[in-house]
Enzyme design. Structure first.
Site, PDB file in Angstrom:
ATOM      1  N   GLY A  69       2.672   1.092 -66.413  1.00  0.00           N
ATOM      2  CA  GLY A  69       1.588   1.446 -65.481  1.00  0.00           C
ATOM      3  C   GLY A  69       0.540   2.333 -66.111  1.00  0.00           C
ATOM      4  O   GLY A  69      -0.590   2.418 -65.632  1.00  0.00           O
TER       5      GLY A  69
ATOM      6  N   HIS B 122     -20.740  -4.511 -35.552  1.00  0.00           N
ATOM      7  CA  HIS B 122     -21.132  -3.204 -35.040  1.00  0.00           C
ATOM      8  C   HIS B 122     -20.046  -2.656 -34.144  1.00  0.00           C
ATOM      9  O   HIS B 122     -19.482  -3.412 -33.368  1.00  0.00           O
ATOM     10  CB  HIS B 122     -22.429  -3.322 -34.238  1.00  0.00           C
ATOM     11  CG  HIS B 122     -22.837  -2.032 -33.588  1.00  0.00           C
ATOM     12  ND1 HIS B 122     -23.445  -1.024 -34.304  1.00  0.00           N
ATOM     13  CD2 HIS B 122     -22.702  -1.590 -32.327  1.00  0.00           C
ATOM     14  CE1 HIS B 122     -23.673  -0.003 -33.487  1.00  0.00           C
ATOM     15  NE2 HIS B 122     -23.239  -0.315 -32.286  1.00  0.00           N
TER      16      HIS B 122
ATOM     17  N   CYS C 295      -3.319   5.323 -65.353  1.00  0.00           N
ATOM     18  CA  CYS C 295      -3.852   5.098 -64.012  1.00  0.00           C
ATOM     19  C   CYS C 295      -2.780   5.271 -62.944  1.00  0.00           C
ATOM     20  O   CYS C 295      -2.904   6.103 -62.066  1.00  0.00           O
ATOM     21  CB  CYS C 295      -4.452   3.693 -63.922  1.00  0.00           C
ATOM     22  SG  CYS C 295      -5.034   3.293 -62.274  1.00  0.00           S
TER      23      CYS C 295
END
Lengths: 427, 451
Positions: free
Chosen positions: B37, B430, B40
């Site tokens: 990994g 919206h 990060c």
């Protein structure tokens, strides 16, 4: 409010045209029907009339550029109408009748979203995502806007993006390659020499179309031609008798008018000659209308305007129509509408020269009649040698459709009408 | 045995490439000397984001509760428990690294623990074994530039920061990077006194001036001191008894070293061309000066973003498989986990000017966005820079609490070469913060509705 006027679909399956001449300038006021631009399409050179009153805000494309149907031609700042009203109006009017305004009969305005709010960024317009949906190239919006701007046919560009999508860089690369490639690149002789000995001229749309149509006809129709001569002194006499009468009524009486009428009436009796073969669906299509195309020689190339329902028109009506088409041919204003829906074609080359020819069928029609030079010749009448007026005729038919016997009988019928013009009235 | 591909380093550049290579049927091995990994997952992106969330929540409870209608919170009574926050972070990291390990296994990748040494263009040595490969990918990452220091525990690398520890009151963060500002702000949110020492004369060398100015204003407002032109390479003679001399005397109990990172070069018998800054030099396909040896991620110095390292790595795998693609780093988003977040993609305004575009800037502020107001976030804006000729989206910058998520929309626009007309025509639901995109699109085409 601004109105984006897109190159309309003017029919006949055309999808592009070349700008020949702009008739307006930026900032110029235009009225509905005013010519905006002269476009050369596959079949005609035609003026495109303004669909709205207003002021030209933007013109898209330079002379010589190809514009596809549905692409913006001009942006018109509309007077007196603002905001929603303009949008409503634009949406309402999808087909604009342009009677008498220009040569194009009916303009179907491509797309109904042609109104864009006034914007200083007009050049990209909103149609970048709005091309005709059939055969739409996979391309990014920027690539489309750029292709249009640079006059690149996006369909010809190989895309390097995901799934073959045409990207901005592809358009740039395509335009660059096109620009740098000499037109005679494939020749090994020196370019300088070529330029002296030959002149390389790009094909016009009309010439391309003629070439395509001729090949299509020769590939698909089984051409068979029959020649004959008909003595037409009676017809000649009738023509002389009525010439002045026609002139007084404002028309010119030609042999061609009789030939058209005779052909139309003969077609009614021989339906095979007024038909087309639909191989795909294994069927014949017999047409019950008789629209006679007449091949007209123009500067740009051959065009074939159509005299509709010639069987029902009088000789005078036909003469008027011939005169109208001659004038249009002279001024280069024959429209697509004028050339639509022909069922049979007559080509009259006699006034130029030549007696017999092997005319190429205007595919998918079944036949074409060629009219040669009329001449005085010795003929035998009532076992007497006499001076006759002889009209040579060449008839090409699609032998898939019409057999020899039928073809000959049809030709006999046409000749019989012409030999005895009074018989035209007896039908 | 001959591998198709050996990858050195299992950070986001390396492990993503390995999975992709496995999917495409390449016989692949990945060599990792530390933990699967990389930076990060283990010590960078993920822990820092976990801590940042804790810090933001802490700050919000203290400063926003009453205003949002929650009574009973005594700001003085709440305190930040770093070690508990770290435990939560560790849980997330564990989950993710386990996931990566599983994916590598599932895709048939051989994971080799140990330190790799490159022997030739086609062979490496690891744990005294020699492995042969048609292609080698270097994804060894980067490290903080060295600060010489004799005082125990004074200088902390980001890699060592996110562990259970005492966090002192006075913190100095060095660096011009988004990470430096992010850490400074996180410490500030949990009530520490923070100073940022910038080696040069500006923050975020790759970011648009607009973003830099907005973040500078925010730092000033939050009383995070920023001192420019203060490179720090040695603490000797500069730090003494809790005071750091950096143009002025700064209270300092801990220095977090977040300056622009340096390449971690693999041990190698063969020599690679390096850039002036010491990164491995690569061509447009991430190939080094040695054919069939590639360098992806931080080690090539093109970018310090995990997602860009991953993209570079996948490009290399495709390249090896003969799948032709173009890699355009300008189409990848740059995300900065500042407060509020900042993100950008495409060209900066300066680059647009330099390229000679006739361009337009369309800006829409968060303060005019309904959803942002309900969330209590007034800071920030979206800016769309478009060329006037075609309406092409040239660059986008966002300052907003979720700017790093929102930038993905702009990334899609860039990837698809969209124009401002496309943005304006894309209906946004919206109420959402993302409506600012549509508004800026309207602004670009004509003018915004709510402005």
């Amino acid at each position: 409010m601004r109105y984006i006027f897109k190159f309309p679909d003017i029919g006949e399956g055309l999808d592009e045209g070349i700008i020949v001449e702009w008739k307006v300038k930026k900032g110029q006021e235009v009225k509905v029907g005013d010519s905006l631009v002269t476009m050369e399409t596959d079949k005609v050179v035609t003026d495109i009339p303004a669909p709205r009153n207003g002021v030209i805000a933007e013109m898209f494309g330079k002379v010589g550029e190809t514009i596809h149907v549905g692409e913006a031609l001009v942006e018109i700042e509309m007077e007196g109408i603002a905001g929603e009203a303009a949008v409503a109006e634009a949406n309402k009017i999808e087909a604009v009748e342009e009677e008498g305004a220009g040569v194009v009969g009916t303009l179907e305005v491509a797309g109904n979203s042609a109104v864009l709010s006034a914007s200083t960024e007009g050049t990209a317009s909103n149609n970048s995502t709005d091309l005709p949906s059939d055969r739409k190239a996979l391309a990014t919006p920027v690539a489309r806007a750029m292709a249009k701007d640079m006059g690149v046919d996006i369909h010809k560009v190989k895309g390097t993006g995901p799934g073959g999508r045409v990207m901005k860089d592809d358009i740039i690369a395509f335009a660059q390659n096109k620009g740098s490639k000499p037109t005679t690149s494939s020749r090994s002789t020196s370019l300088a020499m070529d330029e002296i000995l030959t002149e390389v001229v790009p094909l016009t749309q009309i010439r391309k179309t003629i070439a395509k149509n001729m090949i299509t006809s020769k590939h698909n129709a089984a051409h068979m031609t029959i020649f004959d001569e008909v003595e037409i002194s009676k017809l000649d006499q009738v023509r002389k008798n009525y010439k002045d009468n026609f002139a007084a009524r404002g028309s010119k009486l030609t042999y061609l008018a009789f030939v058209i009428k005779a052909t139309a009436l003969a077609l009614k009796k021989f339906k095979a000659l007024n038909s087309e073969m639909d191989m795909e669906n294994s069927q014949m299509i017999y047409k019950k209308y008789y629209n006679i195309g007449i091949a007209v020689d123009t500067e740009k190339g051959l065009v074939v305007p159509v005299i509709r329902n010639a069987d029902k028109l009088s000789i005078f009506d036909i003469s008027v129509k011939i005169a109208e088409y001659s004038e249009k041919a002279r001024t280069g204003t024959i429209s697509l509408e004028d050339m639509r829906d022909g069922t049979f074609t007559i080509t009259s080359y006699g006034n130029i020269g030549g007696k017999f020819a092997v005319p190429v069928i205007n595919y998918p029609q079944a036949g074409i009649l060629g009219i040669g030079r009329i001449s005085k010749q010795p003929v035998v009448m009532n076992d007497q040698l006499a001076v006759g007026t002889v009209l040579p005729i060449s008839l090409s038919v699609d032998h898939r459709i019409a057999d020899g016997g039928e073809t000959a009988r049809f030709l006999n019928q046409v000749m019989s009408y012409l030999a005895d013009p009074v018989s035209l009235l007896m039908e | 045995m001959m591998y198709d591909l050996i990858i050195i380093g299992s950070g986001p550049a390396g492990y993503v490439s390995a999975i992709r290579a496995g999917q495409l049927g390449l016989k692949t091995a990945i060599v990792e000397k530390n933990v699967i990994g990389g930076m990060c997952l283990n010590w960078g992106c993920i822990p820092s984001k976990a801590i940042m969330e804790s810090a933001k929540l802490f700050d919000r409870i203290g400063s926003d509760s009453a205003r949002f209608g929650i009574d009973g919170i005594d700001k003085k009574a709440i305190s930040f428990n770093w070690n508990k926050a770290i435990k939560r972070s560790d849980g997330i990291v564990k989950k993710l690294t386990t996931g990566v390990g599983f994916l590598l296994k599932k895709n048939g990748i051989e994971v080799i623990e140990g330190e790799a040494q490159i022997l030739t263009a086609n062979s490496i040595s690891v744990n005294n074994r020699t492995l042969e490969a048609r292609n080698i990918m270097i994804a060894t990452g980067s490290k903080s530039p060295e600060i010489q220091n004799e005082f125990e525990g004074l200088v902390i690398e980001p890699k060592n920061l996110f562990v259970e520890r005492e966090i002192p009151d006075n913190i100095v963060v060095t660096g011009e990077t988004p990470v430096a500002v992010e850490l400074a702000q996180a410490f500030n949110l949990i009530g520490k006194k923070v100073t940022v020492l910038v080696p040069g004369d500006r923050l975020f060398p790759f970011a648009d001036d607009y973003l830099v100015n907005q973040i500078m204003a925010k730092l000033k407002k939050d009383r995070v001191k920023v001192i420019f032109n203060q490179p720090l390479t040695n603490t000797q003679g500069v730090w003494e008894n809790g005071i750091l001399k950096a143009g002025e005397d700064i209270a300092c109990d801990m220095i977090v070293n977040a300056a622009r990172r340096k390449a971690i070069l693999p041990t190698s018998e063969i020599k690679f061309d390096l850039t002036a800054d010491g990164y491995i030099s690569v061509d447009e396909n991430m190939q080094t000066s040695i054919p069939n040896v590639f360098a992806v991620g931080d080690v090539n110095g093109l970018s310090y973003y995990a997602h860009i390292g991953s993209a570079e790595g996948m490009h290399v795998v495709n390249f090896i498989k003969g799948i032709k693609q173009k890699l355009n780093l300008k189409k990848y988003p740059m995300n900065m986990y500042t407060v509020p977040e900042a993100a950008q993609i495409g060209l900066t305004e300066k680059e647009i000017i330099a390229a000679g575009y006739d361009y337009k800037v369309s800006e829409f502020p968060m303060s005019a966005n309904g959803k942002a107001l309900t969330e209590g976030n007034l800071d920030g804006a979206v800016r769309i820079l478009s060329d006037k000729k075609y309406g092409e989206v040239l660059g986008v910058q966002i300052i907003a609490p979720n700017a790093t998520d929102m930038i993905s929309e702009a990334a899609a626009y860039m990837e698809m070469e969209a124009t401002v007309y496309d943005i304006a025509q894309t209906v946004h639901a919206h109420p959402t913060v993302s409506e600012v995109f549509m508004e800026a699109g309207f602004e670009a085409v004509d003018r915004a509705i709510h402005k």
